[in-house]
Scaffold this motif. Structure first.
Motif, PDB file in Angstrom:
ATOM      1  N   MET A   1       0.761  -1.201  -0.128  1.00  0.00           N
ATOM      2  CA  MET A   1      -0.048   0.103   0.154  1.00  0.00           C
ATOM      3  C   MET A   1       0.950   1.352   0.023  1.00  0.00           C
ATOM      4  N   GLN A   2       0.445   2.246  -0.529  1.00  0.00           N
ATOM      5  CA  GLN A   2       1.036   3.694  -0.415  1.00  0.00           C
ATOM      6  C   GLN A   2      -0.008   4.860  -0.495  1.00  0.00           C
ATOM      7  N   ILE A   3       0.509   5.746   0.098  1.00  0.00           N
ATOM      8  CA  ILE A   3      -0.133   7.266  -0.028  1.00  0.00           C
ATOM      9  C   ILE A   3       0.435   8.061  -0.719  1.00  0.00           C
ATOM     10  N   GLN A   4      -0.415   8.614  -1.594  1.00  0.00           N
ATOM     11  CA  GLN A   4      -0.133   9.709  -2.576  1.00  0.00           C
ATOM     12  C   GLN A   4      -0.744  10.912  -2.259  1.00  0.00           C
ATOM     13  N   GLN A   5      -0.042  11.793  -2.506  1.00  0.00           N
ATOM     14  CA  GLN A   5      -0.785  13.295  -2.583  1.00  0.00           C
ATOM     15  C   GLN A   5      -1.203  13.809  -3.984  1.00  0.00           C
ATOM     16  N   GLN A   6      -2.172  14.059  -4.162  1.00  0.00           N
ATOM     17  CA  GLN A   6      -2.936  14.288  -5.454  1.00  0.00           C
ATOM     18  C   GLN A   6      -4.283  14.950  -5.306  1.00  0.00           C
ATOM     19  N   TRP A   7      -4.819  15.623  -6.198  1.00  0.00           N
ATOM     20  CA  TRP A   7      -6.114  16.183  -6.240  1.00  0.00           C
ATOM     21  C   TRP A   7      -6.671  15.527  -7.617  1.00  0.00           C
ATOM     22  N   ARG A   8      -7.785  14.803  -7.101  1.00  0.00           N
ATOM     23  CA  ARG A   8      -8.505  14.322  -8.548  1.00  0.00           C
ATOM     24  C   ARG A   8     -10.153  14.571  -7.818  1.00  0.00           C
ATOM     25  N   GLN A   9     -11.066  15.020  -8.518  1.00  0.00           N
ATOM     26  CA  GLN A   9     -12.384  15.266  -8.193  1.00  0.00           C
ATOM     27  C   GLN A   9     -12.954  13.951  -7.655  1.00  0.00           C
ATOM     28  N   GLU A  10     -12.765  12.985  -8.610  1.00  0.00           N
ATOM     29  CA  GLU A  10     -13.587  11.627  -8.583  1.00  0.00           C
ATOM     30  C   GLU A  10     -13.019  11.093  -7.474  1.00  0.00           C
ATOM     31  N   ASP A  11     -11.693  11.194  -6.786  1.00  0.00           N
ATOM     32  CA  ASP A  11     -11.391  10.544  -5.379  1.00  0.00           C
ATOM     33  C   ASP A  11     -12.157  11.162  -4.409  1.00  0.00           C
ATOM     34  N   SER A  12     -11.931  12.583  -4.425  1.00  0.00           N
ATOM     35  CA  SER A  12     -12.522  13.327  -3.291  1.00  0.00           C
ATOM     36  C   SER A  12     -14.177  13.002  -3.360  1.00  0.00           C
ATOM     37  N   ASP A  13     -14.770  12.918  -4.391  1.00  0.00           N
ATOM     38  CA  ASP A  13     -15.962  12.291  -4.326  1.00  0.00           C
ATOM     39  C   ASP A  13     -16.352  10.946  -3.721  1.00  0.00           C
ATOM     40  N   TYR A  14     -15.539  10.025  -3.944  1.00  0.00           N
ATOM     41  CA  TYR A  14     -15.524   8.826  -3.662  1.00  0.00           C
ATOM     42  C   TYR A  14     -15.362   8.895  -1.818  1.00  0.00           C
TER      43      TYR A  14
END
Length: 141
Positions: A1-14
């Motif tokens: 597993m890994q933690i990524q820093q990013q901004w994606r609207q679909e991830d935020s919505d999920y």
């Protein structure tokens, strides 16, 4: 597993969807209420926006997101009329309380004058000289 820093609207919505699912599993049906977005807009005769109030109803409460009145109209009662309009809408939708936040350089005294109670203050935010206020008003029928 890994933690990524990013901004994606679909991830935020999920993530939002999963939090809502969790909340709904832990709340009784009697507080479940369809989410409603609401706004009341103050316009001049040409249709220009000179003020407004926006909010969201869920779990039988209203969260006021924004209240704004053009600087030239402040002190003439339009803010109070907008607030009364959204409060009436909250009552019509069987809300039990209204909550909001505001900064010391915005309108905490305005809300207190209109029956809102301070339930929390964050000192030195957003800068040292200011505070963020959390207020609520219980609605009775």
């Amino acid at each position: 597993m890994q933690i990524q820093q990013q901004w994606r609207q679909e991830d935020s919505d999920y993530i939002r969807k999963k939090v809502i699912e969790h909340n709904l599993k832990n709340l009784p049906d009697k507080v479940k209420h369809p989410v409603k977005n609401v706004s009341f807009i103050l316009r001049d005769e040409d249709g220009n926006i000179l003020g407004g109030i926006t909010g969201t109803i869920f779990w039988y409460h209203l969260h006021i997101d924004f209240l704004w009145v053009d600087e030239d109209l402040r002190g003439e009662g339009y803010g109070e009329k907008l607030l009364q309009s959204i409060e009436k809408f909250a009552v019509e939708n069987k809300c039990k309380l209204i909550q909001l936040d505001t900064f010391s350089f915005q309108a905490p005294k305005f809300y207190q004058k209109n029956g809102y109670e301070v339930v929390g203050i964050i000192e030195d935010h957003p800068i040292q000289e200011h505070q963020q206020y959390y207020l609520m008003k219980r609605l009775t029928y």
